[in-house]
Enzyme design. Structure first.
Site, PDB file in Angstrom:
ATOM      1  CG  HIS A  11      -9.026   2.428   3.258  1.00  0.00           C
ATOM      2  ND1 HIS A  11      -8.067   2.593   4.230  1.00  0.00           N
ATOM      3  CD2 HIS A  11      -8.541   3.022   2.138  1.00  0.00           C
ATOM      4  CE1 HIS A  11      -7.051   3.277   3.729  1.00  0.00           C
ATOM      5  NE2 HIS A  11      -7.296   3.538   2.464  1.00  0.00           N
ATOM      6  CG  ASP A  56      -5.144  -0.133  -1.629  1.00  0.00           C
ATOM      7  OD1 ASP A  56      -4.143   0.284  -2.247  1.00  0.00           O
ATOM      8  OD2 ASP A  56      -5.443   0.295  -0.493  1.00  0.00           O
ATOM      9  CD  GLU A  67      -1.222   2.526  -3.526  1.00  0.00           C
ATOM     10  OE1 GLU A  67      -0.851   1.352  -3.303  1.00  0.00           O
ATOM     11  OE2 GLU A  67      -2.203   3.040  -2.943  1.00  0.00           O
ATOM     12  CG  ASP A  98      -2.121   0.954   1.036  1.00  0.00           C
ATOM     13  OD1 ASP A  98      -2.393   1.369  -0.123  1.00  0.00           O
ATOM     14  OD2 ASP A  98      -2.776   1.286   2.024  1.00  0.00           O
ATOM     15  N   GLY A  99       0.336   2.322  -0.476  1.00  0.00           N
ATOM     16  CA  GLY A  99       1.020   3.602  -0.482  1.00  0.00           C
ATOM     17  C   GLY A  99       0.112   4.666   0.082  1.00  0.00           C
ATOM     18  CG  ASP A 102      -3.882   2.542   5.231  1.00  0.00           C
ATOM     19  OD1 ASP A 102      -3.591   3.337   4.307  1.00  0.00           O
ATOM     20  OD2 ASP A 102      -4.549   2.882   6.228  1.00  0.00           O
TER      21      ASP A 102
END
Length: 162
Positions: free
Chosen positions: A128, A73, A51, A8-9, A138
């Site tokens: 999320h 994501d 990301e 994740d970023g 995250d």
């Protein structure tokens, strides 16, 4: 060896301070599962760059050719491979179908180089949405962005921010 990677970023502002998080997991021949967490923070960057950095950091951490299942994501990251955008960008000399320069070429090229010895598949996960590994990435990305220990994103070009 099969490795499952989650990435994740995050960016605080776009552009702004950013971070990435990655979780690598593999099971050895004895059936023992190992996980490793990676994260890093950057000053003046974008969410899309972070990301990509999550995926880059995870793949670059591998020390031998692997079968990779990378979960993200980021539709930007996943679709670039699954929708074959990358092949088109390369064929057109790193131009989009609209003949505009591809953003973040430095990171796309770095990721492609890192992936070279591996067999990778990319899987999109909804962000999320309570997915434990994605939520952990995250947390890692946000903590890195907020850490105050930020590196320069030397490839970031403010004139082409995404």
């Amino acid at each position: 060896m099969k490795v499952t990677i989650y990435t994740d970023g995050s960016a605080r502002g776009n552009p702004g301070n950013g971070g990435f998080g990655a979780l690598l997991s593999y099971t050895n021949p004895k059936g023992e599962t190992f996980t490793r967490e990676l994260s890093g923070g950057y000053r003046l960057t974008t969410n899309n760059r972070m990301e990509l950095m999550g995926a880059i950091a995870a793949v670059e951490a591998l020390t031998r050719p692997c079968q990779i299942e990378l979960h993200s994501d980021s539709q930007y990251l996943v679709n670039a491979f699954n929708q074959h955008w990358i092949e088109g960008w390369i064929r057109r000399g790193w131009k989009t179908a609209a003949k505009k320069p591809v953003k973040n070429v430095d990171l796309w090229q770095r990721l492609l180089a890192a992936l070279e010895p591996h067999d990778a598949t990319f899987i999109w996960v909804k962000g999320h949405a309570g997915h434990a590994e994605n939520e952990r990435c995250d947390e890692l990305a946000c903590a890195a962005a907020d850490s105050g220990r930020l590196q320069e994103d030397t490839g970031f070009d403010p004139s082409s921010a995404d």
